[in-house]
Design a protein around this motif. Structure first.
Motif, PDB file in Angstrom:
ATOM      1  N   LEU A 109       3.350  15.032   5.539  1.00  0.00           N
ATOM      2  CA  LEU A 109       4.735  15.253   5.114  1.00  0.00           C
ATOM      3  C   LEU A 109       4.928  14.948   3.624  1.00  0.00           C
ATOM      4  CD1 LEU A 109       6.562  13.478   8.102  1.00  0.00           C
ATOM      5  CD2 LEU A 109       5.880  15.889   7.912  1.00  0.00           C
ATOM      6  N   LYS A 110       3.842  14.721   2.917  1.00  0.00           N
ATOM      7  CA  LYS A 110       3.932  14.256   1.536  1.00  0.00           C
ATOM      8  C   LYS A 110       4.746  15.199   0.653  1.00  0.00           C
ATOM      9  CE  LYS A 110       1.131  12.684  -2.368  1.00  0.00           C
ATOM     10  NZ  LYS A 110      -0.242  12.366  -2.854  1.00  0.00           N
ATOM     11  N   GLU A 111       4.505  16.485   0.746  1.00  0.00           N
ATOM     12  CA  GLU A 111       5.220  17.441  -0.112  1.00  0.00           C
ATOM     13  C   GLU A 111       6.726  17.388   0.142  1.00  0.00           C
ATOM     14  OE1 GLU A 111       5.367  22.272  -1.021  1.00  0.00           O
ATOM     15  OE2 GLU A 111       3.694  21.409   0.105  1.00  0.00           O
ATOM     16  N   ASP A 112       7.118  17.335   1.407  1.00  0.00           N
ATOM     17  CA  ASP A 112       8.543  17.268   1.745  1.00  0.00           C
ATOM     18  C   ASP A 112       9.167  15.966   1.253  1.00  0.00           C
ATOM     19  OD1 ASP A 112       8.400  19.716   3.009  1.00  0.00           O
ATOM     20  OD2 ASP A 112       8.167  18.863   5.020  1.00  0.00           O
TER      21      ASP A 112
ATOM     22  N   HIS B 156       0.826  -1.189   0.000  1.00  0.00           N
ATOM     23  CA  HIS B 156       0.000   0.000   0.000  1.00  0.00           C
ATOM     24  C   HIS B 156       0.874   1.258   0.000  1.00  0.00           C
ATOM     25  CE1 HIS B 156      -3.358  -2.577   2.050  1.00  0.00           C
ATOM     26  NE2 HIS B 156      -3.192  -2.867   0.780  1.00  0.00           N
ATOM     27  N   ASP B 157       0.263   2.375  -0.344  1.00  0.00           N
ATOM     28  CA  ASP B 157       0.997   3.636  -0.455  1.00  0.00           C
ATOM     29  C   ASP B 157       1.175   4.266   0.921  1.00  0.00           C
ATOM     30  OD1 ASP B 157       2.140   6.019  -1.148  1.00  0.00           O
ATOM     31  OD2 ASP B 157       0.528   6.670  -2.487  1.00  0.00           O
ATOM     32  N   LEU B 158       2.409   4.361   1.381  1.00  0.00           N
ATOM     33  CA  LEU B 158       2.683   4.960   2.685  1.00  0.00           C
ATOM     34  C   LEU B 158       2.271   6.423   2.747  1.00  0.00           C
ATOM     35  CD1 LEU B 158       6.161   3.413   3.570  1.00  0.00           C
ATOM     36  CD2 LEU B 158       4.168   3.417   5.081  1.00  0.00           C
ATOM     37  N   LEU B 159       2.387   7.126   1.623  1.00  0.00           N
ATOM     38  CA  LEU B 159       2.100   8.555   1.629  1.00  0.00           C
ATOM     39  C   LEU B 159       0.609   8.861   1.776  1.00  0.00           C
ATOM     40  CD1 LEU B 159       4.547  10.049  -1.026  1.00  0.00           C
ATOM     41  CD2 LEU B 159       4.756   9.990   1.456  1.00  0.00           C
ATOM     42  N   GLN B 160      -0.223   7.834   1.668  1.00  0.00           N
ATOM     43  CA  GLN B 160      -1.660   8.034   1.859  1.00  0.00           C
ATOM     44  C   GLN B 160      -2.084   7.810   3.297  1.00  0.00           C
ATOM     45  OE1 GLN B 160      -3.499   9.325  -0.617  1.00  0.00           O
ATOM     46  NE2 GLN B 160      -1.577   9.319  -1.772  1.00  0.00           N
TER      47      GLN B 160
ATOM     48  N   VAL C  21       8.181  14.045  -1.280  1.00  0.00           N
ATOM     49  CA  VAL C  21       8.278  14.063  -2.748  1.00  0.00           C
ATOM     50  C   VAL C  21       9.498  14.861  -3.186  1.00  0.00           C
ATOM     51  CG1 VAL C  21       7.194  14.876  -4.869  1.00  0.00           C
ATOM     52  CG2 VAL C  21       5.821  13.688  -3.152  1.00  0.00           C
ATOM     53  N   LYS C  22       9.704  16.036  -2.600  1.00  0.00           N
ATOM     54  CA  LYS C  22      10.875  16.858  -2.938  1.00  0.00           C
ATOM     55  C   LYS C  22      12.168  16.120  -2.584  1.00  0.00           C
ATOM     56  CE  LYS C  22       8.690  21.410  -2.433  1.00  0.00           C
ATOM     57  NZ  LYS C  22       8.663  22.674  -1.650  1.00  0.00           N
ATOM     58  N   ALA C  23      12.173  15.469  -1.428  1.00  0.00           N
ATOM     59  CA  ALA C  23      13.372  14.743  -1.000  1.00  0.00           C
ATOM     60  C   ALA C  23      13.674  13.582  -1.943  1.00  0.00           C
ATOM     61  CB  ALA C  23      13.191  14.234   0.430  1.00  0.00           C
ATOM     62  N   SER C  24      12.640  12.891  -2.420  1.00  0.00           N
ATOM     63  CA  SER C  24      12.857  11.772  -3.340  1.00  0.00           C
ATOM     64  C   SER C  24      13.433  12.250  -4.662  1.00  0.00           C
ATOM     65  CB  SER C  24      11.546  11.012  -3.577  1.00  0.00           C
ATOM     66  OG  SER C  24      10.627  11.791  -4.325  1.00  0.00           O
ATOM     67  N   GLN C  25      13.019  13.425  -5.107  1.00  0.00           N
ATOM     68  CA  GLN C  25      13.573  14.000  -6.335  1.00  0.00           C
ATOM     69  C   GLN C  25      15.041  14.365  -6.151  1.00  0.00           C
ATOM     70  OE1 GLN C  25      10.802  17.205  -6.878  1.00  0.00           O
ATOM     71  NE2 GLN C  25       9.274  15.920  -7.895  1.00  0.00           N
ATOM     72  N   PHE C  26      15.370  14.900  -4.975  1.00  0.00           N
ATOM     73  CA  PHE C  26      16.751  15.241  -4.650  1.00  0.00           C
ATOM     74  C   PHE C  26      17.633  13.990  -4.684  1.00  0.00           C
ATOM     75  CE2 PHE C  26      20.200  15.600  -1.587  1.00  0.00           C
ATOM     76  CZ  PHE C  26      20.733  16.855  -1.824  1.00  0.00           C
ATOM     77  N   ILE C  27      17.142  12.911  -4.078  1.00  0.00           N
ATOM     78  CA  ILE C  27      17.921  11.681  -3.979  1.00  0.00           C
ATOM     79  C   ILE C  27      18.035  10.993  -5.337  1.00  0.00           C
ATOM     80  CG2 ILE C  27      17.973   9.377  -2.942  1.00  0.00           C
ATOM     81  CD1 ILE C  27      16.616  10.615  -0.475  1.00  0.00           C
ATOM     82  N   SER C  28      16.963  11.006  -6.105  1.00  0.00           N
ATOM     83  CA  SER C  28      16.953  10.306  -7.391  1.00  0.00           C
ATOM     84  C   SER C  28      17.943  10.907  -8.382  1.00  0.00           C
ATOM     85  CB  SER C  28      15.540  10.321  -7.987  1.00  0.00           C
ATOM     86  OG  SER C  28      14.643   9.600  -7.169  1.00  0.00           O
ATOM     87  N   ASN C  29      18.251  12.177  -8.215  1.00  0.00           N
ATOM     88  CA  ASN C  29      19.208  12.835  -9.105  1.00  0.00           C
ATOM     89  C   ASN C  29      20.619  12.715  -8.533  1.00  0.00           C
ATOM     90  OD1 ASN C  29      17.208  13.702 -10.947  1.00  0.00           O
ATOM     91  ND2 ASN C  29      16.719  15.446  -9.642  1.00  0.00           N
ATOM     92  N   GLY C  30      21.058  11.449  -8.364  1.00  0.00           N
ATOM     93  CA  GLY C  30      22.392  11.200  -7.812  1.00  0.00           C
ATOM     94  C   GLY C  30      23.468  11.651  -8.784  1.00  0.00           C
TER      95      GLY C  30
END
Length: 300
Positions: A13-16, A2-6, A18-27
């Motif tokens: 904390l969903k917005e934070d 299931h979706d943890l963000l739901q 999502v932004k953090a995942s984008q930061f990490i994904s751009n290694g």
């Protein structure tokens, strides 16, 4: 899964996240955490996701937080020109405006239980946040999926249960149970429980209760377990909230004989006291966890 963000404990904390995942994904980036069990657990989720996704990273364990002076200000490592994700398990740092630094630390949220209008405040630990980040970076990755049963491990280690009921722990435990990731069972149904977490508990009486357990109905089990716990209730050293969890609601992971609380307790008891030994222990333990998918209680 299931979706943890739901969930009610992470949707604020969903917005934070999502932004953090984008930061990490751009290694590529550096993942850093103190050589504590809490830091290792959070780091593990991120590393699992990055390995699944093929994102380049390096790991750095820092000295355990208990060795850091209380007034120390500069605990976030600096690497010129390199992105850093720092796991601040104990909330020691201030937020940073640096575009190259992401700090993951405990955050307060307001939650509401199903079928209740009352709202409660709680703190979401870094392991839950890191698991949500991992599920965004690699939703179906093999390593990420195998780590899922450990989502509630960091919350169990927090101090919230030492004073009162921790709403975040309750919600994440029930979430994992309802999606089928873990089982929640009473103490007699654990094959190899660690009994010294409960002061005054008789291992001999527990073994006797376990042999009778399968032949009891629900009412008999409730009465027998309540009577078994009476001597421990008179002892000090454990909160009522944590006591109830250890007796009635042990979290059981797939294909493991020990429950999650027992595994974490053993790891804490084995954790080295010196800085250098802790750094080596944490590194070896995390390598083993990533390789096997099981958080072993020993690295031998």
């Amino acid at each position: 899964m299931h979706d943890l963000l739901q969930t009610s404990f992470l949707s604020p904390l969903k917005e934070d996240i999502v932004k953090a995942s984008q930061f990490i994904s751009n290694g590529p980036l550096v993942l850093a955490a103190s050589a504590d069990l809490e830091g290792l657990l959070a780091l593990g989720f991120l590393e699992a996701a990055l390995l699944d996704a093929g994102i380049s990273y390096s790991r750095r364990f820092l000295q355990p937080m208990k060795h850091v002076p209380r007034d120390e200000q500069n605990i976030v490592p600096k690497y010129n020109g390199t992105k850093i994700v720092f796991i601040d398990s104990f909330g020691k740092t201030d937020d940073t405006n640096s575009e190259n630094v992401l700090i993951v630390k405990p955050k307060e949220v307001e939650v509401q239980f199903p079928h209740s209008e009352q709202k409660k405040r709680g703190t979401v630990d870094v392991v839950i946040q890191s698991s949500a980040l991992a599920s965004m970076i690699s939703p179906t990755g093999t390593k990420t999926t195998s780590f899922r049963p450990y989502v509630g491990a960091g919350q169990w280690l927090m101090e919230g249960l030492d004073t009162t009921i921790d709403p975040i722990h309750t919600l994440v435990r029930d979430f994992l149970r309802d999606e089928g990731t873990i089982k929640v069972v009473p103490l007699p149904e654990i094959s190899q429980p660690n009994v010294d977490m409960i002061p005054g508990l008789s291992e001999r009486r527990l073994k006797k209760l376990r042999t009778l357990w399968t032949d009891m109905n629900a009412n008999q089990r409730s009465q027998a377990l309540s009577e078994f716990c009476l001597p421990s209730l008179a002892t000090e050293g454990i909160s009522t909230a944590r006591f109830e969890e250890l007796v009635w609601k042990r979290m059981v992971l797939p294909n493991q004989e020990k429950d999650l609380a027992s595994i974490l307790h053993l790891l804490q008891s084995e954790w080295p006291e010196t800085k250098d030994e802790a750094l080596l222990f944490a590194s070896r333990l995390l390598d083993s966890w990533l390789r096997t998918g099981h958080l072993f209680e020993s690295t031998d």
